[in-house]
Design a protein around this motif. Sequence first.
Motif, PDB file in Angstrom:
ATOM      1  N   MET A 163       0.829  -1.170   0.131  1.00 56.59           N
ATOM      2  CA  MET A 163      -0.085  -0.079   0.005  1.00 56.59           C
ATOM      3  C   MET A 163       0.936   1.326  -0.011  1.00 56.59           C
ATOM      4  O   MET A 163       0.415   2.347  -0.385  1.00 56.59           O
ATOM      5  CB  MET A 163      -1.050   0.005   1.142  1.00 56.59           C
ATOM      6  CG  MET A 163      -1.984  -1.215   1.066  1.00 56.59           C
ATOM      7  SD  MET A 163      -3.171  -1.344   2.555  1.00 56.59           S
ATOM      8  CE  MET A 163      -4.343   0.027   1.912  1.00 56.59           C
ATOM      9  N   HIS A 185       2.304   1.553  -3.781  1.00 57.85           N
ATOM     10  CA  HIS A 185       1.275   1.617  -4.642  1.00 57.85           C
ATOM     11  C   HIS A 185       0.027   2.294  -4.171  1.00 57.85           C
ATOM     12  O   HIS A 185      -0.998   2.012  -4.205  1.00 57.85           O
ATOM     13  CB  HIS A 185       0.648   0.299  -5.372  1.00 57.85           C
ATOM     14  CG  HIS A 185       1.683  -0.480  -5.982  1.00 57.85           C
ATOM     15  ND1 HIS A 185       2.123  -0.185  -7.278  1.00 57.85           N
ATOM     16  CD2 HIS A 185       2.490  -1.810  -5.540  1.00 57.85           C
ATOM     17  CE1 HIS A 185       3.310  -1.160  -7.746  1.00 57.85           C
ATOM     18  NE2 HIS A 185       3.242  -2.076  -6.597  1.00 57.85           N
ATOM     19  N   ASN A 186       0.700   3.294  -3.460  1.00 54.68           N
ATOM     20  CA  ASN A 186      -0.426   4.369  -2.819  1.00 54.68           C
ATOM     21  C   ASN A 186      -1.460   4.937  -3.577  1.00 54.68           C
ATOM     22  O   ASN A 186      -2.585   5.402  -3.240  1.00 54.68           O
ATOM     23  CB  ASN A 186       0.304   5.420  -1.983  1.00 54.68           C
ATOM     24  CG  ASN A 186       0.907   6.127  -3.051  1.00 54.68           C
ATOM     25  OD1 ASN A 186       1.820   5.933  -3.948  1.00 54.68           O
ATOM     26  ND2 ASN A 186       0.797   7.566  -2.568  1.00 54.68           N
ATOM     27  N   TRP A 188      -7.491   1.230  -4.762  1.00 48.26           N
ATOM     28  CA  TRP A 188      -8.049   0.009  -3.829  1.00 48.26           C
ATOM     29  C   TRP A 188      -9.500   0.110  -3.535  1.00 48.26           C
ATOM     30  O   TRP A 188     -10.051   1.188  -3.435  1.00 48.26           O
ATOM     31  CB  TRP A 188      -7.217  -0.112  -2.338  1.00 48.26           C
ATOM     32  CG  TRP A 188      -5.689  -0.005  -2.526  1.00 48.26           C
ATOM     33  CD1 TRP A 188      -4.860   1.057  -2.478  1.00 48.26           C
ATOM     34  CD2 TRP A 188      -5.031  -0.947  -2.876  1.00 48.26           C
ATOM     35  NE1 TRP A 188      -3.438   0.693  -2.597  1.00 48.26           N
ATOM     36  CE2 TRP A 188      -3.638  -0.861  -2.771  1.00 48.26           C
ATOM     37  CE3 TRP A 188      -5.290  -2.601  -3.021  1.00 48.26           C
ATOM     38  CZ2 TRP A 188      -2.663  -1.676  -2.881  1.00 48.26           C
ATOM     39  CZ3 TRP A 188      -4.143  -3.496  -3.267  1.00 48.26           C
ATOM     40  CH2 TRP A 188      -2.964  -3.058  -3.381  1.00 48.26           C
ATOM     41  N   THR A 189     -10.276  -1.138  -3.765  1.00 50.97           N
ATOM     42  CA  THR A 189     -11.498  -1.073  -3.636  1.00 50.97           C
ATOM     43  C   THR A 189     -11.891  -0.412  -2.180  1.00 50.97           C
ATOM     44  O   THR A 189     -12.892   0.190  -2.011  1.00 50.97           O
ATOM     45  CB  THR A 189     -12.293  -2.329  -3.843  1.00 50.97           C
ATOM     46  OG1 THR A 189     -11.802  -3.066  -4.776  1.00 50.97           O
ATOM     47  CG2 THR A 189     -13.711  -2.607  -3.701  1.00 50.97           C
ATOM     48  N   PRO A 229      -9.530   0.032   1.127  1.00 52.04           N
ATOM     49  CA  PRO A 229      -8.381  -0.210   1.875  1.00 52.04           C
ATOM     50  C   PRO A 229      -8.604  -0.658   3.355  1.00 52.04           C
ATOM     51  O   PRO A 229      -7.786  -1.810   3.694  1.00 52.04           O
ATOM     52  CB  PRO A 229      -7.749   1.071   2.098  1.00 52.04           C
ATOM     53  CG  PRO A 229      -8.468   1.967   0.706  1.00 52.04           C
ATOM     54  CD  PRO A 229      -9.637   1.487   0.741  1.00 52.04           C
ATOM     55  N   LEU A 238      -9.696  -4.231   3.054  1.00 57.01           N
ATOM     56  CA  LEU A 238      -8.572  -5.164   2.588  1.00 57.01           C
ATOM     57  C   LEU A 238      -7.747  -5.731   3.879  1.00 57.01           C
ATOM     58  O   LEU A 238      -7.282  -6.690   3.900  1.00 57.01           O
ATOM     59  CB  LEU A 238      -7.860  -4.341   1.666  1.00 57.01           C
ATOM     60  CG  LEU A 238      -6.592  -4.954   0.904  1.00 57.01           C
ATOM     61  CD1 LEU A 238      -6.981  -6.457   0.394  1.00 57.01           C
ATOM     62  CD2 LEU A 238      -5.626  -4.193   0.130  1.00 57.01           C
TER      63      LEU A 238
END
Length: 224
Positions: free
Chosen positions: A183, A186-187, A191-192, A194, A197
């Motif tokens: 994260m 690849h910030n 993300w669906t 965070p 997740l």
Amino acid sequence: MPGRPPRRRLSPEERRRQIVAAAKALFSGEGIEHVSMRKIAKEVGITQAAIYQHFENKEAILFVIIEDFFSDLLEALSRAIESEAQPLERLRRAMRAYIDYGLSHPEAYRLVFMTPMSGLVRAGMAVPRTEEAKARPSKGSLAFGVLDGAVREAVNRGMTRHGDTDLLAEAIWAGGHGIVSLMITHNEFPWTDPEGLIDLEIDLLFRGLLHEGCPMRSKMFPTV
């Protein structure tokens, strides 16, 4: 110059903090391998000879940065588990605190955990199971000990499907590190969810950790 107040001379401790802060910014921005003691001294505004009065080399500065990071991480982990007696819940809370701390300190996390360092610095981060770390534990050892201790207690109570405590602790740490590093790196990825997740990642680790007959499994995952 007339009218200008004399510059206050920094104490050795203040100068050390100044050097560490400058080095941390340079390491994060340019990479450790591209930063020299001369460059750090120039950033601080002192001579190269003067910086060696405070630190013998770049790795000595790195060690201070690492210890400061782990000191704050240890405090965050300790707060997260201080009121919880159940080992699995302590482990869950510690994992969440670890992930939250890493994501809220991305540059420091990247420097400590995502940058190749030499053996001298890594030795200061030894996990508590080594004899040297037990005798003189670093902040990194103590922080890992929060995770390691909860895992060992869960194993001793017969809650886990694996009995190798060292391997389990490392696997759980690897899971937490994986989501933090992903994260951070690849910030900008869309993300669906965070938060969802992170929670799902922790749940998946715990479902793999607990054996089928563990009473805590049904309590933590009532639909499983």
